[in-house]
Write a protein that holds these residues in place. Sequence first.
Motif, PDB file in Angstrom:
ATOM      1  N   ALA A   1       0.353 -15.185  -3.630  1.00 28.58           N
ATOM      2  CA  ALA A   1       1.547 -15.374  -4.508  1.00 28.58           C
ATOM      3  C   ALA A   1       2.603 -14.658  -3.379  1.00 28.58           C
ATOM      4  CB  ALA A   1       1.644 -14.741  -5.914  1.00 28.58           C
ATOM      5  N   LEU A   2       2.445 -13.555  -3.096  1.00 30.44           N
ATOM      6  CA  LEU A   2       3.385 -12.748  -2.408  1.00 30.44           C
ATOM      7  C   LEU A   2       3.640 -13.325  -0.916  1.00 30.44           C
ATOM      8  CD1 LEU A   2       2.775  -9.144  -3.394  1.00 30.44           C
ATOM      9  CD2 LEU A   2       4.345 -10.773  -4.335  1.00 30.44           C
ATOM     10  N   GLU A   3       2.680 -14.103  -0.343  1.00 31.56           N
ATOM     11  CA  GLU A   3       2.953 -14.797   0.990  1.00 31.56           C
ATOM     12  C   GLU A   3       3.620 -15.731   0.522  1.00 31.56           C
ATOM     13  OE1 GLU A   3      -0.786 -15.747   2.388  1.00 31.56           O
ATOM     14  OE2 GLU A   3      -1.509 -13.795   3.161  1.00 31.56           O
ATOM     15  N   LEU A   4       3.642 -16.556  -0.351  1.00 35.22           N
ATOM     16  CA  LEU A   4       4.385 -17.623  -0.926  1.00 35.22           C
ATOM     17  C   LEU A   4       5.828 -17.195  -1.148  1.00 35.22           C
ATOM     18  CD1 LEU A   4       4.859 -20.547  -1.558  1.00 35.22           C
ATOM     19  CD2 LEU A   4       4.123 -20.311  -3.922  1.00 35.22           C
ATOM     20  N   ALA A   5       5.810 -15.861  -1.743  1.00 33.99           N
ATOM     21  CA  ALA A   5       7.314 -15.326  -2.045  1.00 33.99           C
ATOM     22  C   ALA A   5       8.056 -15.204  -0.698  1.00 33.99           C
ATOM     23  CB  ALA A   5       7.063 -14.161  -2.857  1.00 33.99           C
TER      24      ALA A   5
END
Length: 274
Positions: A62-66
């Motif tokens: 999720a944070l990579e996508l963020a």
Amino acid sequence: MDAADLDDIAAELYALPPAEFTAARNARAMGPLAAQVKALRKPVVSAWAVDLLVRAGGLTDALELAAALREAQDDLDAPELARLGRQRRSLVAALAAQAVAAAGEHDVTVSAAAREDIEKTLNAAMMDASAAAAVMTGRLVRPLVASGLDAVDLEGAVAGSTPDGRATAAPSRDDLAERRARKAAEKAAREADRAANEATRELARVEAKRDKAQERVDHLAERLDDLERELARVRADAATARSDLERWDRERENAASLARSAEKKATAARDAID
């Protein structure tokens, strides 16, 4: 003891189910940090479920996508933003379901409202670097909400120290360079595909026009052959007609000569009578 020690204690306490928090906190409220530990607030269920997800390592993707979303937003890359936005919504829903399931394994029921707060918190973490850093502490006390372009309100959201979102959640320079290079390559590939498709359509259009031209050439060639055969026939007929005309001209001259001779004889015979 310092802030790091308080953060460690808070992390231990927030790993416990909410029902066990208060008793465990009071038991740990001793020594130099007693007052600060005692001041730690019991997490609401939605925040605690997100903390569970963090400890299970479920927010890495999720944070990579963020990070990719924030970069796309900075670059004003509308197609990439739309694609990542759809991916974000799908991932948030899946992570919320995962958090609810994890809470159930600890005999904690998550209401529909709490699940909505989980999704809002995950969404905020994916849209705001500081919110992401706060979530990743695993010491979240209350849910987070991202509203418009304003920064996410983190006041009282994290037990213990609040990390610097810029340092914690921002992707490295190498990651950004790699992502930009990948995006440039993907864009180049899309443009090449679009150009290839346009070239294929143009080839099909030209081939269709060429096929029609070939049909016309074939039709006219066939008609020309017919006309040439007809012309040859007419020329032969004309030659025959000229030959016939010449023959009848000769016969007419002979007939005319005979007629003149006969007329002279008739005239002479009449004169003799007279």
